[in-house]
Design a protein around this motif. Sequence first.
Motif, short mmCIF file in Angstrom:
data_model
loop_
_atom_site.label_atom_id
_atom_site.label_comp_id
_atom_site.label_asym_id
_atom_site.label_seq_id
_atom_site.Cartn_x
_atom_site.Cartn_y
_atom_site.Cartn_z
N LYS A 61 0.84 -1.20 0.00
CA LYS A 61 0.00 0.00 0.00
C LYS A 61 0.87 1.25 0.00
O LYS A 61 1.87 1.33 0.72
CB LYS A 61 -0.91 0.01 1.23
CG LYS A 61 -1.99 -1.07 1.24
CD LYS A 61 -2.74 -1.08 2.56
CE LYS A 61 -3.37 0.26 2.86
NZ LYS A 61 -4.13 0.23 4.15
N ALA A 62 0.46 2.24 -0.79
CA ALA A 62 1.17 3.52 -0.81
C ALA A 62 0.95 4.26 0.50
O ALA A 62 -0.10 4.13 1.14
CB ALA A 62 0.68 4.37 -1.98
N GLY A 63 1.94 5.03 0.90
CA GLY A 63 1.83 5.82 2.11
C GLY A 63 2.39 7.21 1.90
O GLY A 63 2.68 7.64 0.78
N SER A 64 2.56 7.94 3.00
CA SER A 64 3.02 9.32 2.93
C SER A 64 4.37 9.43 2.24
O SER A 64 4.61 10.36 1.46
CB SER A 64 3.12 9.91 4.33
OG SER A 64 1.85 10.00 4.94
N VAL A 65 5.28 8.50 2.53
CA VAL A 65 6.60 8.58 1.94
C VAL A 65 6.54 8.43 0.43
O VAL A 65 7.30 9.07 -0.31
CB VAL A 65 7.55 7.55 2.57
CG1 VAL A 65 7.17 6.12 2.20
CG2 VAL A 65 9.00 7.84 2.19
N ASP A 66 5.61 7.63 -0.06
CA ASP A 66 5.44 7.46 -1.50
C ASP A 66 4.92 8.73 -2.14
O ASP A 66 5.34 9.11 -3.24
CB ASP A 66 4.52 6.29 -1.78
CG ASP A 66 5.03 4.99 -1.20
OD1 ASP A 66 6.02 4.45 -1.73
OD2 ASP A 66 4.47 4.53 -0.18
N CYS A 67 4.00 9.41 -1.47
CA CYS A 67 3.49 10.69 -1.97
C CYS A 67 4.61 11.72 -2.04
O CYS A 67 4.69 12.50 -2.99
CB CYS A 67 2.37 11.21 -1.08
SG CYS A 67 0.88 10.19 -1.08
N ALA A 68 5.49 11.71 -1.04
CA ALA A 68 6.61 12.65 -1.01
C ALA A 68 7.56 12.39 -2.16
O ALA A 68 7.98 13.32 -2.88
CB ALA A 68 7.32 12.56 0.33
N ILE A 69 7.92 11.12 -2.36
CA ILE A 69 8.83 10.77 -3.46
C ILE A 69 8.18 11.12 -4.79
O ILE A 69 8.83 11.70 -5.69
CB ILE A 69 9.20 9.29 -3.39
CG1 ILE A 69 10.04 9.01 -2.13
CG2 ILE A 69 9.95 8.84 -4.64
CD1 ILE A 69 10.24 7.53 -1.83
N TYR A 70 6.91 10.81 -4.96
CA TYR A 70 6.20 11.13 -6.19
C TYR A 70 6.24 12.62 -6.48
O TYR A 70 6.46 13.03 -7.63
CB TYR A 70 4.75 10.65 -6.08
CG TYR A 70 3.82 11.25 -7.11
CD1 TYR A 70 3.90 10.88 -8.45
CD2 TYR A 70 2.87 12.20 -6.75
CE1 TYR A 70 3.06 11.43 -9.40
CE2 TYR A 70 2.03 12.76 -7.69
CZ TYR A 70 2.13 12.38 -9.02
OH TYR A 70 1.29 12.94 -9.96
N GLY A 71 6.04 13.44 -5.45
CA GLY A 71 6.01 14.88 -5.66
C GLY A 71 7.23 15.39 -6.39
O GLY A 71 7.14 16.29 -7.24
N PHE A 72 8.38 14.80 -6.09
CA PHE A 72 9.64 15.25 -6.68
C PHE A 72 9.99 14.48 -7.95
O PHE A 72 10.40 15.09 -8.95
CB PHE A 72 10.76 15.17 -5.65
CG PHE A 72 10.59 16.20 -4.57
CD1 PHE A 72 11.20 17.44 -4.68
CD2 PHE A 72 9.78 15.96 -3.47
CE1 PHE A 72 11.02 18.41 -3.71
CE2 PHE A 72 9.59 16.92 -2.49
CZ PHE A 72 10.22 18.15 -2.61
N VAL A 73 9.86 13.17 -7.92
CA VAL A 73 10.22 12.39 -9.11
C VAL A 73 9.29 12.73 -10.27
O VAL A 73 9.74 12.83 -11.42
CB VAL A 73 10.22 10.88 -8.80
CG1 VAL A 73 10.45 10.06 -10.08
CG2 VAL A 73 11.30 10.54 -7.77
N ALA A 74 8.01 12.95 -10.00
CA ALA A 74 7.09 13.33 -11.08
C ALA A 74 7.50 14.65 -11.71
O ALA A 74 7.37 14.84 -12.92
CB ALA A 74 5.66 13.44 -10.54
N ASN A 75 8.01 15.57 -10.90
CA ASN A 75 8.44 16.85 -11.43
C ASN A 75 9.78 16.79 -12.14
O ASN A 75 10.25 17.79 -12.67
CB ASN A 75 8.48 17.89 -10.30
CG ASN A 75 7.16 18.63 -10.18
OD1 ASN A 75 6.75 19.31 -11.11
ND2 ASN A 75 6.50 18.50 -9.04
N ILE A 76 10.38 15.61 -12.14
CA ILE A 76 11.57 15.35 -12.96
C ILE A 76 11.18 14.52 -14.18
O ILE A 76 11.49 14.86 -15.32
CB ILE A 76 12.64 14.62 -12.13
CG1 ILE A 76 13.15 15.52 -11.01
CG2 ILE A 76 13.79 14.15 -13.02
CD1 ILE A 76 14.03 14.81 -9.99
N TRP A 77 10.44 13.42 -13.94
CA TRP A 77 10.12 12.48 -15.02
C TRP A 77 9.17 13.09 -16.05
O TRP A 77 9.37 12.93 -17.27
CB TRP A 77 9.52 11.21 -14.43
CG TRP A 77 9.07 10.23 -15.47
CD1 TRP A 77 7.81 9.75 -15.66
CD2 TRP A 77 9.88 9.60 -16.46
NE1 TRP A 77 7.78 8.87 -16.71
CE2 TRP A 77 9.04 8.75 -17.22
CE3 TRP A 77 11.24 9.68 -16.79
CZ2 TRP A 77 9.53 7.99 -18.28
CZ3 TRP A 77 11.72 8.92 -17.85
CH2 TRP A 77 10.86 8.09 -18.58
#
Length: 235
Positions: free
Chosen positions: A183-199
Amino acid sequence: MITLYSYPGLFGVADNNGYGLKVYAWLKLAGIAFTHQHLLDASAAPRGQLPYIVDDGETIGDSDTIIAHLARKYRPAVDEGLTPSESDTNLLVSRLLDDLYWVMSYSRWKDERCWPAFIAAFRREHPALSEADLLKAKEFNAQRYHFQGIGRFAPEAAYARGLDDLRVLANLVPADGFVHGPKAGSVDCAIYGFVANIWFYDIDTPLKQFVAAHGNLIRHCTALHAIATVRSEQA
């Protein structure tokens, strides 16, 4: 009712800043209803920083403080059952992303090789923003980078810091599932916030090249992006 105030979206993500996108993704993952308002001028925000929320008249800034407030008040199932070690990992990742933020931002507003394409994309997606607004933001960011320190680095040295951060994330993110399990959690949302803004950033940078070479980061990013998009469409 909750209103999230954050920077404008860009390249298909809801916020072109990692912190605002982190809060956005967390709210979607938690299933908490909210409205989303985009700003470029952060002068009225708490401490002059975006994102912030207004929740039943209470104004709260800082992405981690926002999420902690929402978790206490609304008690979603996100992060249920985390061990102390997993909670410590979340904090360590949050601090690492604070470092990655500066390099990611540098790649847009400071690296003159990327600036023309970045500003053209901003004008295309947000034509109401004036040339003066964007140049003012560029000058403001140049000052921030100088005082923080990243602005005193040559581009290759600045990117080296960000690549070290991404290397840690690539070692942490699993090939399947999410950081702490299925299950996704807060840490996944945090990583997504930055990696999405790169990818999803439609300009080639050393940061994007690194993500492109790591399928686990791409899979994780697109999985979180799909969660946010589907839940957004259902809202």
